[in-house]
Design an enzyme around this catalytic site. Structure first.
Site, PDB file in Angstrom:
ATOM      1  N   ARG A  40      -6.053  10.272  -0.507  1.00 11.05           N
ATOM      2  CA  ARG A  40      -5.684  10.526  -1.829  1.00 11.05           C
ATOM      3  C   ARG A  40      -6.913  10.909  -2.671  1.00 11.05           C
ATOM      4  O   ARG A  40      -7.034  11.523  -3.691  1.00 11.05           O
ATOM      5  CB  ARG A  40      -4.764   9.624  -2.514  1.00 11.05           C
ATOM      6  CG  ARG A  40      -3.316   9.933  -2.047  1.00 11.05           C
ATOM      7  CD  ARG A  40      -2.487   9.019  -2.391  1.00 11.05           C
ATOM      8  NE  ARG A  40      -2.582   7.662  -1.559  1.00 11.05           N
ATOM      9  CZ  ARG A  40      -2.619   6.358  -2.091  1.00 11.05           C
ATOM     10  NH1 ARG A  40      -2.616   6.263  -3.469  1.00 11.05           N
ATOM     11  NH2 ARG A  40      -2.864   5.280  -1.429  1.00 11.05           N
ATOM     12  N   HIS A  57       0.709  -1.212  -0.106  1.00 12.46           N
ATOM     13  CA  HIS A  57      -0.119  -0.035  -0.084  1.00 12.46           C
ATOM     14  C   HIS A  57       0.807   1.235  -0.075  1.00 12.46           C
ATOM     15  O   HIS A  57       1.793   1.489   0.580  1.00 12.46           O
ATOM     16  CB  HIS A  57      -0.989  -0.144   1.137  1.00 12.46           C
ATOM     17  CG  HIS A  57      -2.007   1.003   1.443  1.00 12.46           C
ATOM     18  ND1 HIS A  57      -1.730   2.386   1.395  1.00 12.46           N
ATOM     19  CD2 HIS A  57      -3.444   0.851   1.099  1.00 12.46           C
ATOM     20  CE1 HIS A  57      -3.022   2.935   1.258  1.00 12.46           C
ATOM     21  NE2 HIS A  57      -3.923   2.351   1.179  1.00 12.46           N
TER      22      HIS A  57
END
Ligand SMILES: Cc1cc2nc3c(=O)[nH]c(=O)nc-3n(C[C@H](O)[C@H](O)[C@H](O)COP(=O)(O)OP(=O)(O)OC[C@H]3O[C@@H](n4cnc5c(N)ncnc54)[C@H](O)[C@@H]3O)c2cc1C
Ligand code: SF4
Ligand code: SF4
Ligand code: FES
Lengths: 533, 236
Positions: A333, A313
């Site tokens: 994000r 990740h």
């Protein structure tokens, strides 16, 4: 330098960066980037598996050693059952709970055994959300294509079609059980855009999606009075003379005794591998994510798929020390948070797929544009305050309460200061090969959830795991449960183990480790001197 | 290289690596300052089975009582989310035998009234606020119990979204209420009974049943690898 001084560049460049758009990489550039920087392509971390169903396939050395490991159970162990059931579910995360509830719903007798407490799992930690194509402009077909693209076209089409088509009915089931998904003003489900997806498709429960789903499913397992065996770790499966699965042996972690459970079928829902710390990576995974299900199935003769690919990740915390490896949700994000290097520059489209974003962070740090910590870690900034600047003060706090609290505990206000991140070992893309009912090539052995493989190809798309758990948990539960009525309990043997041991011997013996691992060995070995003697 | 050196974060705890004295369940140990409470257990050679779960602050397995140096106040924390400091004393909370009511959430007739049958102790709250003080997630638990009793299920469901079910609010309750279990019931009832059914979801389920996407599926599943890759590239 003082961390605040280093963070200044992020504050100073924020306004300029907001005007920038960073295009996604072309297919060729993206392949080049991944092949150069993604940990999946570090050849020295890999070796072929010496024997068993995936003989000569490559995987990381940490996993190879466990797959070739020996069982703690002797060939002549006493297999008199302590419990007998129709369906034995192993693992108390999302896939295990969904499987147990659906099997129970068919009228079958179900036992759910799990290593720690019910729900202590990766599933409770899922923050980003669950992908289901509910929006009018979206469709299961688009969901299929996005996932395929994210998975480098390697996904099993049949499994994937089943997952995307059953998604909406899963959402309905969860809502009827009382799961509180975020809504739009008109009462429809609110959807967010996730990395690698062409349409907003993430259902969320603030940033507690996994926790909310798990609170409800755990409560439902208790309400349905499904028999639980907590603190019981599966250490071996059982087979009959035909090699079909007929139960499992557990180690009771409280009293260290073995517990034998006879079952007409077994559903393994033991989750991922983060705690193997592949290639030395920190991990976002829970304490029990040690790949046990892979070892157990492998010794039974089940074939594994895509076990050479793992998901790192992009945003694992690097600072403060206490949070190393912990996940900084992708939601940041999704809502526009930038990744920023030490020079104050963006270097990747933040919503590209995880393998691309992670590779680009590794590149930045490798080429000296990272920020170091004194404990020897390195990372790049994730501009969290940008969300407040973009969507108004209080956005971070309102949309990411879990994240805020996690950092606040260490005196960091992520709505004011950016956080330092680096890829963290997050997800096992592959796993045990299954069919659309979640059954393996070993009859009556089902595998559901992260432990299974094929569906996600070589890179899982964000938010697809929670859906995977529910869909294949359900399918395994329904299939195993409805099969039970017309079946006899098979005999209990460990003949598969005798075969596996013979094969190991032929290929120069087992790796010398006992598997499954059960829990990582974090306890410090040398005796500690007490302060006051 | 100079560029790189400039980009190093000061970490006093790394610079001046310091050992501190802490007390674990009444026994003194020396451990590095700033490691988490769970890591302190590992550091001192203890096997942790009960008391650790997600290691990420979400599962509540690591509920812990602690006290800091010279402060009489006993506080609560999640052991995986708390750094040790000199003079700190802590004990992991053993599992507490709280009673959970059993119910079938979908067939409840009158969930707001049913609360009083399932958890008859809920209205007996004596307002002592101990539950709120005990909550490591900073939920106003006492307020939540009152809101539940007054039927404001919506507020309760929002307030308890942060609840990790650690159960620290339960042993302190002088009215034998398990506030987190009450809140869980209330939240589920809110979701299952008092929240609008999303119309778009029903439409989508029906579209799938009616085979609205079948033609597209047939087309896609007949494609060879190359065609499929090209087709994927057109999806933006
Ligand atoms: C921090 C984090 C955030 C995430 N966010 C998202 C997200 O936003 N969206 C998304 O879709 N996915 C997300 N994921 C991925 C997703 O949560 C996991 O892939 C998923 O929860 C796995 O579910 P599972 O039921 O297969 O395994 P788990 O939930 O991990 O459960 C496995 C269970 O099996 C038990 N077990 C293991 N070994 C044994 C054994 N030998 N015997 C008995 N029991 C055993 C474990 O203790 C555990 O209870 C996230 C993952 C993490 C770690
Ligand atoms: S409400 Fe109770 S169970 Fe929930 S987090 Fe707070 S103390 Fe823990
Ligand atoms: S601890 Fe019990 S009595 Fe005290 S405020 Fe909380 S619920 Fe009420
Ligand atoms: S171990 Fe899960 S909250 Fe600490």
């Amino acid at each position: 330098m003082d961390i605040h001084a280093l963070q200044q560049i992020v504050h100073q460049t924020r306004d300029a960066r907001r005007k920038q758009t960073i295009p996604k990489f072309s297919a060729a550039d993206r392949d080049q980037l991944i092949h150069t920087y993604h940990p999946d392509y570090r050849a020295s971390a890999y070796r072929p598996i010496r024997f068993g169903p995936n003989m000569n396939d490559q995987t990381v050395v940490e996993l190879a050693a466990l797959l070739e490991g020996d069982s703690p159970i002797a060939d002549n162990a006493d297999l008199t059952p302590h419990y007998t059931t129709d369906v034995l579910v192993i693992g108390g995360g999302g896939a295990g709970c969904a499987a147990a509830l659906h099997a129970h719903g068919t009228g079958a007798k179900v036992i759910l055994a799990t290593k720690l407490r019910l729900g202590d799992s990766n599933s409770v930690m899922a923050q980003g959300g669950m992908q289901i194509s509910v929006a009018p402009e979206d469709s299961p077909v688009t969901h299929f294509l996005d996932t395929l693209k994210g998975g480098h076209m390697q996904n099993d089409h049949e499994l994937l079609k089943v997952m995307v088509e059953e998604g909406p009915s899963i959402a309905k089931w969860l809502i009827e059980l009382g799961v509180l998904f975020d809504r739009q003003a008109d009462g429809n489900l609110h959807v967010k855009k996730g990395g690698g997806s062409s349409k907003p498709r993430l259902l969320t429960c603030s940033d507690y999606t996994g926790l909310e789903i798990m609170r409800v499913l755990k409560d439902e397992v208790l309400n349905q009075k499904i028999q639980l065996l907590e603190f019981c770790a599966a250490v071996e499966l059982l087979s009959d003379d035909n090699g079909h699965c007929t139960g499992a042996i557990f180690k009771d972690l409280d009293n260290h005794r073995h517990v034998v459970v006879a079952a007409k079928s077994v559903i393994l829902a033991t989750g991922g591998i983060g705690r193997l710390h592949i290639q030395g990576f920190p991990t976002s995974n829970h304490y029990g994510a040690t790949g046990d299900g892979l070892c157990l199935s492998y010794r039974m003769g089940a074939k594994l798929d895509h076990i050479d690919t793992f998901q790192y990740h992009p945003s694992g915390a690097v600072y403060p020390e206490q949070l190393i490896g912990a996940l900084v949700t992708e939601g940041i994000r999704s809502e526009g948070g930038h990744l920023v290097n030490a020079k104050g520059e963006r270097f990747v489209n933040e919503l590209d797929t995880r393998d691309v974003v992670s590779s680009s962070i590794i590149r930045e740090c490798g080429e000296g544009r990272g920020i170091r910590t004194m404990s020897g870690r390195v990372g790049v900034w994730l501009d969290t305050p940008l969300l407040d600047a973009e969507h108004g003060p209080g956005t971070v706090e309102k949309h990411f309460p879990a994240m805020m609290m996690q950092f606040e505990r260490f005196g960091i206000d992520i709505s004011k200061d950016p956080v330092l991140i680096y890829p963290t070992l997050h997800y096992q893309n592959g796993g045990v090969k299954i069919d659309t009912n979640s059954e393996t090539n070993v009859k009556n052995l089902f595998v559901a959830g992260e432990a299974s493989g094929g569906l996600h190809g070589r890179n899982r798309l964000m938010g697809n795991s929670l859906l995977d758990l529910m869909v294949f948990g359900k399918r395994s539960g329904l299939t195993a449960g409805s099969r039970a009525g017309s079946m006899q309990q098979g005999t209990l043997t460990v003949k598969h183990l005798q075969r596996f041991r013979a094969e190991a011997k032929k290929h120069g013996n087992s790796s010398g480790v006992i598997s499954p691992m059960i829990l990582p060995a974090y306890t410090r070995k040398e005796p500690e001197r007490t302060a006051n003697g | 290289m100079a560029q790189e050196d400039a980009n190093v974060i000061d970490q006093p705890e790394v610079l001046r690596h310091k050992m501190v004295t802490i007390e674990i369940s009444g026994k003194k140990y020396e451990v590095p300052e700033g490691i988490t409470v769970i890591k302190a257990l590992w550091y001192t050679g203890q096997e942790v089975v009960r008391g650790a779960g997600c290691l990420g602050g979400f599962c509540g397995a690591c509920a812990t009582y602690y006290r800091t140096k010279d402060d009489p106040k006993v506080r609560t924390c999640l052991a995986c989310q708390m750094a040790v400091e000199d003079g700190m004393s802590f004990t992991i909370m053993p599992p507490f035998p709280a009673r959970k009511a059993l119910y079938d959430i979908q067939t409840l007739k009158d969930p707001k009234q049913d609360l009083f049958n399932l958890y008859p102790e809920a209205p007996l709250c004596r307002n002592c606020n101990a539950c709120t003080e005990a909550c490591p997630q900073k939920i106003d638990v006492r307020e939540g119990v009152w809101k539940a009793v007054f039927g404001d299920f919506k507020s309760v469901s929002e307030m308890f979204m942060d609840c990790v079910m650690c159960g620290m609010c339960t042993p302190v309750c002088i009215a034998d209420i398990a506030p987190n279990l009450v809140a869980l019931y209330v939240s589920r009832a809110q979701g299952a009974h008092f929240t609008e059914k999303p119309q778009g979801l029903e439409t989508r389920i029906k579209e799938i049943q009616d085979g609205r996407f079948n033609e597209e599926w047939t087309k896609i599943l007949a494609m060879n690898e190359k065609e499929l890759a090209d087709h994927c590239a057109t999806v933006k």
